[in-house]
Design an enzyme around this catalytic site. Structure first.
Site, PDB file in Angstrom:
ATOM      1  N   LYS A  18       0.851  -1.188   0.000  1.00 49.39           N
ATOM      2  CA  LYS A  18       0.000   0.000   0.000  1.00 49.39           C
ATOM      3  C   LYS A  18       0.884   1.234   0.000  1.00 49.39           C
ATOM      4  O   LYS A  18       1.836   1.317   0.770  1.00 49.39           O
ATOM      5  CB  LYS A  18      -0.885   0.028   1.251  1.00 49.39           C
ATOM      6  CG  LYS A  18      -2.001  -0.989   1.219  1.00 49.39           C
ATOM      7  CD  LYS A  18      -2.912  -0.868   2.427  1.00 49.39           C
ATOM      8  CE  LYS A  18      -4.134  -1.740   2.262  1.00 49.39           C
ATOM      9  NZ  LYS A  18      -3.803  -3.172   2.034  1.00 49.39           N
TER      10      LYS A  18
ATOM     11  N   ASP B 166      -1.856  -2.146  -3.979  1.00 50.17           N
ATOM     12  CA  ASP B 166      -3.256  -2.133  -3.548  1.00 50.17           C
ATOM     13  C   ASP B 166      -3.831  -0.737  -3.795  1.00 50.17           C
ATOM     14  O   ASP B 166      -3.104   0.252  -3.851  1.00 50.17           O
ATOM     15  CB  ASP B 166      -3.348  -2.413  -2.035  1.00 50.17           C
ATOM     16  CG  ASP B 166      -3.114  -3.877  -1.679  1.00 50.17           C
ATOM     17  OD1 ASP B 166      -3.064  -4.727  -2.580  1.00 50.17           O
ATOM     18  OD2 ASP B 166      -2.984  -4.160  -0.464  1.00 50.17           O
TER      19      ASP B 166
ATOM     20  N   ARG C  55      -5.850  -6.084 -10.809  1.00 52.28           N
ATOM     21  CA  ARG C  55      -6.741  -6.812  -9.914  1.00 52.28           C
ATOM     22  C   ARG C  55      -8.016  -5.981  -9.819  1.00 52.28           C
ATOM     23  O   ARG C  55      -7.963  -4.803  -9.469  1.00 52.28           O
ATOM     24  CB  ARG C  55      -6.122  -6.965  -8.531  1.00 52.28           C
ATOM     25  CG  ARG C  55      -7.102  -7.566  -7.485  1.00 52.28           C
ATOM     26  CD  ARG C  55      -6.667  -7.276  -6.047  1.00 52.28           C
ATOM     27  NE  ARG C  55      -5.405  -7.882  -5.711  1.00 52.28           N
ATOM     28  CZ  ARG C  55      -4.576  -7.403  -4.775  1.00 52.28           C
ATOM     29  NH1 ARG C  55      -4.887  -6.314  -4.087  1.00 52.28           N
ATOM     30  NH2 ARG C  55      -3.430  -8.005  -4.525  1.00 52.28           N
TER      31      ARG C  55
ATOM     32  N   GLY D 221     -14.123  -2.717  -3.842  1.00 54.61           N
ATOM     33  CA  GLY D 221     -13.705  -1.525  -3.091  1.00 54.61           C
ATOM     34  C   GLY D 221     -14.103  -1.657  -1.637  1.00 54.61           C
ATOM     35  O   GLY D 221     -15.233  -2.062  -1.343  1.00 54.61           O
TER      36      GLY D 221
ATOM     37  N   GLU E  82     -16.259  -1.632   7.793  1.00 52.39           N
ATOM     38  CA  GLU E  82     -16.219  -0.373   7.076  1.00 52.39           C
ATOM     39  C   GLU E  82     -17.427  -0.138   6.181  1.00 52.39           C
ATOM     40  O   GLU E  82     -17.944   0.963   6.113  1.00 52.39           O
ATOM     41  CB  GLU E  82     -14.935  -0.223   6.279  1.00 52.39           C
ATOM     42  CG  GLU E  82     -14.604   1.240   6.073  1.00 52.39           C
ATOM     43  CD  GLU E  82     -13.111   1.490   6.050  1.00 52.39           C
ATOM     44  OE1 GLU E  82     -12.696   2.579   6.432  1.00 52.39           O
ATOM     45  OE2 GLU E  82     -12.381   0.568   5.659  1.00 52.39           O
TER      46      GLU E  82
HETATM   47  N1  FMN Z   1     -10.299  -3.483  -1.635  1.00 53.79           N
HETATM   48  C1  FMN Z   1      -9.725  -2.289  -1.908  1.00 53.79           C
HETATM   49  O1  FMN Z   1     -10.365  -1.242  -1.766  1.00 53.79           O
HETATM   50  N2  FMN Z   1      -8.413  -2.229  -2.331  1.00 53.79           N
HETATM   51  C2  FMN Z   1      -7.667  -3.347  -2.543  1.00 53.79           C
HETATM   52  O2  FMN Z   1      -6.508  -3.231  -2.942  1.00 53.79           O
HETATM   53  C3  FMN Z   1      -8.260  -4.620  -2.271  1.00 53.79           C
HETATM   54  N3  FMN Z   1      -7.576  -5.771  -2.458  1.00 53.79           N
HETATM   55  C4  FMN Z   1      -8.234  -6.963  -2.340  1.00 53.79           C
HETATM   56  C5  FMN Z   1      -7.582  -8.159  -2.670  1.00 53.79           C
HETATM   57  C6  FMN Z   1      -8.266  -9.364  -2.644  1.00 53.79           C
HETATM   58  C7  FMN Z   1      -7.565 -10.612  -3.030  1.00 53.79           C
HETATM   59  C8  FMN Z   1      -9.641  -9.386  -2.278  1.00 53.79           C
HETATM   60  C9  FMN Z   1     -10.412 -10.657  -2.275  1.00 53.79           C
HETATM   61  C10 FMN Z   1     -10.264  -8.229  -1.911  1.00 53.79           C
HETATM   62  C11 FMN Z   1      -9.589  -7.014  -1.922  1.00 53.79           C
HETATM   63  N4  FMN Z   1     -10.231  -5.836  -1.561  1.00 53.79           N
HETATM   64  C12 FMN Z   1      -9.606  -4.636  -1.817  1.00 53.79           C
HETATM   65  C13 FMN Z   1     -11.541  -5.869  -0.851  1.00 53.79           C
HETATM   66  C14 FMN Z   1     -12.723  -5.752  -1.776  1.00 53.79           C
HETATM   67  O3  FMN Z   1     -12.794  -4.426  -2.282  1.00 53.79           O
HETATM   68  C15 FMN Z   1     -14.047  -6.082  -1.054  1.00 53.79           C
HETATM   69  O4  FMN Z   1     -14.223  -5.172   0.005  1.00 53.79           O
HETATM   70  C16 FMN Z   1     -14.139  -7.493  -0.483  1.00 53.79           C
HETATM   71  O5  FMN Z   1     -13.556  -8.435  -1.369  1.00 53.79           O
HETATM   72  C17 FMN Z   1     -15.595  -7.903  -0.217  1.00 53.79           C
HETATM   73  O6  FMN Z   1     -16.354  -7.947  -1.405  1.00 53.79           O
HETATM   74  P1  FMN Z   1     -16.672  -9.280  -2.264  1.00 53.79           P
HETATM   75  O7  FMN Z   1     -18.094  -9.599  -2.042  1.00 53.79           O
HETATM   76  O8  FMN Z   1     -16.389  -8.912  -3.689  1.00 53.79           O
HETATM   77  O9  FMN Z   1     -15.724 -10.348  -1.833  1.00 53.79           O
END
Ligand code: FMN
Length: 278
Positions: free
Chosen positions: A69, A103, A155, A159, A263
């Site tokens: 980050k 990230d 990726r 969010g 959050e």
């Molecule tokens: N959220 C961010 O805002 N920034 C990131 O860099 C980020 N990296 C993630 C990496 C991985 C492998 C995963 C699975 C999630 C990441 N997230 C990141 C969190 C997602 O934005 C989201 O809050 C979380 O996956 C829950 O949503 P879902 O229903 O899609 O799993």
């Protein structure tokens, strides 16, 4: 407690977890926890931690890359200083024949994060550095178009930060629709796409999309968080998909953990559901 989502406090402990995930057919991205540092000293320490991860990966022979980050590397202190720190990490990724992903944090930091990414992409190439794009942001469609022209490895996530409706879709359905739009766009542009979600509807949609459009296996992977949907991770790997587990370690787990839990209201529910589902 936090331990469910964190692979230990030390790099040595984390490497042991990576070995065990690798044995289950899972790839890993390691993240040394920490963000929003306020001193140059802390930022330099975080930079060193990231460099050390690449050495530990090489020495142990595990299959993992690294996620970082920019607020951990001093983005809120000084842009040029942060760029310098990130450049050292990007060069280390290249020299190690490995990969670092930046990230994405909250919306006030998106522009600077993309700028730093683009600068370093030119220096080390798309095989060694990647970025995260969030489908809840209105701007992301145009960012994915733009980054697609550079062949960037992205990726896609929904969010994780609390964002105002001026910058992000307030409605979850819009976030999900945009998520699929961004994945489809980037794959059709022939760019490497990490589909990072635990949302089974989106995972199923992705499976159909890649099949119908003849997207090769080496152009995408699924990603999930350590400690979330472990059963699904292993199931997808068993079906022959590339699955990478985002694996944080370290002492500074509090902000990461609270984001997972609280959050966004949708996430609180999400995490509760996933605590019982496997
Ligand atoms: N959220 C961010 O805002 N920034 C990131 O860099 C980020 N990296 C993630 C990496 C991985 C492998 C995963 C699975 C999630 C990441 N997230 C990141 C969190 C997602 O934005 C989201 O809050 C979380 O996956 C829950 O949503 P879902 O229903 O899609 O799993």
């Amino acid at each position: 407690g936090a331990s469910r989502f964190v692979a230990g406090e030390t790099l040595e402990q984390a490497i042991e977890k990576v070995k065990s995930l690798n044995r289950d057919g899972l790839l890993v991205t390691l993240d040394h926890l920490g963000e929003s540092v306020t001193t140059r000293e802390e930022a330099l320490e975080a930079t060193q931690s990231a460099l050390d991860i690449f050495d530990a990966i090489a020495e142990s022979g595990v299959n993992s890359n690294v996620s970082v980050k920019l607020t951990q590397l001093g983005l809120d202190i000084d842009y040029g200083f942060c760029l310098e720190n990130m450049e050292r990490i990007a060069l280390k990724a290249k020299e190690s024949g490995n990969f670092v992903r930046i990230d994405m944090e909250d919306s006030p930091r998106v522009k600077a994060t993309i700028d730093i990414f683009k600068t370093l992409l030119k220096k080390v190439g798309k095989e060694h550095i990647g970025l995260v794009i969030q489908s809840y942001l209105y701007r992301s469609e145009s960012d994915v178009k733009d980054l697609g022209e550079l062949g960037a490895n992205l990726r896609i996530v929904k969010g994780a930060y609390k964002e105002p409706k001026e910058v992000a879709f307030p409605d979850k359905r819009d976030v999900d629709e945009n998520y699929k739009r961004l994945v489809a766009m980037h794959l059709k542009n022939g760019c490497y796409t990490a589909v990072a979600t635990h949302d089974e509807k989106i995972i199923e949609w992705t499976k159909s999309f890649v099949k119908e459009n003849g997207i090769p296996k080496d152009l995408y992977e699924f990603q999930m968080l350590y400690g979330v949907r472990g059963g699904l991770q292993r199931q997808l790997a068993g079906e022959g998909y590339k699955v990478r587990v985002y694996t944080p370690y370290g002492k500074d787990w509090y902000p990461y953990f609270t984001r997972r839990i609280a959050e966004r209201p949708a996430n609180a529910l999400f995490i509760l559901k996933n605590l019982v589902k496997d």
